[in-house]
Design an enzyme around this catalytic site. Structure first.
Site, PDB file in Angstrom:
ATOM      1  CB  THR A   1       9.405   1.557  10.111  1.00 37.86           C
ATOM      2  OG1 THR A   1       9.115   1.165  11.456  1.00 37.86           O
ATOM      3  CG2 THR A   1      10.579   2.535  10.098  1.00 37.86           C
TER       4      THR A   1
ATOM      5  CG  ASN B   1       0.393  -3.131 -17.958  1.00 33.02           C
ATOM      6  OD1 ASN B   1      -0.817  -3.078 -18.162  1.00 33.02           O
ATOM      7  ND2 ASN B   1       0.998  -4.262 -17.633  1.00 33.02           N
TER       8      ASN B   1
ATOM      9  CB  ALA C   1       1.647   0.472  -8.741  1.00 35.00           C
ATOM     10  CB  THR C   2       1.145  -4.565  -6.494  1.00 35.93           C
ATOM     11  OG1 THR C   2       1.587  -4.828  -7.832  1.00 35.93           O
ATOM     12  CG2 THR C   2       0.325  -5.744  -5.992  1.00 35.93           C
TER      13      THR C   2
ATOM     14  CB  CYS D   1       3.044  -8.923 -13.170  1.00 43.24           C
ATOM     15  SG  CYS D   1       1.664  -8.579 -14.277  1.00 43.24           S
TER      16      CYS D   1
ATOM     17  CB  ALA E   1       9.565   4.663  -6.959  1.00 39.47           C
TER      18      ALA E   1
END
Length: 390
Positions: free
Chosen positions: A244, A156, A75-76, A330, A205
């Protein structure tokens, strides 16, 4: 060492066994380990099929089209791509952005960087103690040169819900792009990006029982050409994010989101009961105040500040029994009080005497009962509080 009760699901969630099985299957030679970009053999083609299936799963959770999902590292990065990608197209013209004082640091730090580049940022002040950002505030902040609104769906730290649908309608009326950080909302509330009028949405995720290091950015098809690429090197992900693809992580995120979609409402009912029990029990221990809205919230979070002579003792003993947070993950190494709680109007003392409990799939009522029982015993030993015998 006694294992702590885990009550820090807002920081991260464990990967579900069914999800980890899918991840492992994409790592070994016997599994789908191929590079999804390798189109000349079945190893790459098989991996690509799994990536696209996962893209569909993630899209379904938010009511989007799979072609509107861009894989990121989390998300960052999604927040950075959304804000920097949009503003890069407006370096010499419209330069106003609306956000709030209680956003995640990935938004606030990015906005600080954009301010240095000459962008004007309006930081909305939340409603005292509840953290609500009201649509009327957004309406009043809109200027003729406003190009972007960025607000989170679920906070959050305190779990307060923002009325994104009403704000989305305002953004649409004024032809302003709306970005929503939904890292803490996915899997907890029903999301439909069309109904919410959202143009960009950040997802992660590891907040939904998937692996760390993988996320996604929803980019509405009609604005994809307005995003300036931030990571170059091969033109992957519709040219918006090169690199990738990590098949195993993507499959893990897809499987986690697919499973989350199946029990959102049922899990909210269960967690609401746990939250009510803990909040009621904590009030019996001493003077405690709720940080966040009492109704407009998700059940996964309970943020409280303790007051009075018992405060330090209660907090000390909670941390001996349970894994909890004093702020977002964080900022956990930063001794400064939570910027969210300060913005809510809490004093520095109350902000520093706050605990965020966050519940999840493995939280049981027995865990919370044990926590409360131990706290009562410790308070009794310290002769601070007298409790009636049960």
């Amino acid at each position: 060492m006694t294992k702590l009760i885990y009550l820090d699901y807002a920081a991260t969630t464990p990967v579900l066994p069914e999800v980890s099985d899918e991840i492992v299957r994409c790592l070994s030679f016997d599994g789908d380990f191929g590079n999804p970009a390798s189109q000349s053999h079945h190893y790459g083609l098989d991996a690509e099929k799994l990536v696209e299936r996962s893209r569909q799963y993630v899209a379904e959770l938010i009511g989007a089209d799979s072609k509107e999902m861009i894989w990121t590292s989390g998300a960052t990065e999604s927040n950075n791509l959304a804000l920097k990608g949009i503003t890069a197209q407006h370096q010499h013209q419209n330069k106003h952005i609306i956000t709030s004082l209680i956003e995640h640091k990935a938004i606030l730090d990015t906005c600080a960087e954009l301010e240095e580049q000459g962008f004007e940022i309006t930081y909305l002040q939340p409603e005292p103690y509840t953290g609500l950002i009201r649509p009327e505030q957004v309406q009043q902040a809109i200027q003729a040169n406003t190009i972007l609104i960025s607000l989170m769906l679920v906070n959050n730290e305190i779990g307060t819900l923002t009325d994104i649908q009403a704000i989305g309608e305002l953004a649409q009326q004024h032809n302003i792009i709306l970005h929503v950080d939904a890292a803490q909302a996915a899997g907890k509330v029903e999301i439909d990006v069309d109904a919410l009028h959202v143009d960009l949405m950040s997802l992660s995720a590891h907040k939904v029982y998937g692996p760390k290091g993988i996320g996604a950015l929803y980019v509405r098809r009609s604005i994809q050409r307005q995003i300036k690429t931030q990571i170059h090197g091969g033109g992957h992900e519709r040219g918006l994010r090169s690199g990738t693809l990590a098949t195993h992580q993507i499959v893990g995120m897809g499987e986690a989101f697919h499973r989350a979609a199946q029990h959102i409402q049922r899990e909210q009912v269960r967690l609401r009961q746990l939250r009510h029990y803990l909040w009621t029990s904590l009030q019996e221990l001493g003077s405690v105040v709720l940080n966040g809205h009492p109704q407009q919230n998700v059940a996964n979070y309970l943020n409280v500040s303790f007051k009075g002579e018992n405060a330090d003792l209660i907090i000390e003993n909670i941390k001996k029994i349970a894994a909890v947070s004093s702020s977002s993950a964080c900022n956990s190494k930063n001794p400064a009080p939570s910027h969210v709680l300060i913005a809510l109007g809490r004093s520095t003392e109350l902000a520093q005497q706050a605990i965020r409990f966050s519940f999840g799939a493995y939280t049981a009522i027995e865990d919370l009962q044990y926590l409360v029982k131990q706290l009562k015993q410790q308070l009794q030993k310290s002769n601070f509080v007298e409790f009636a015998s049960s």
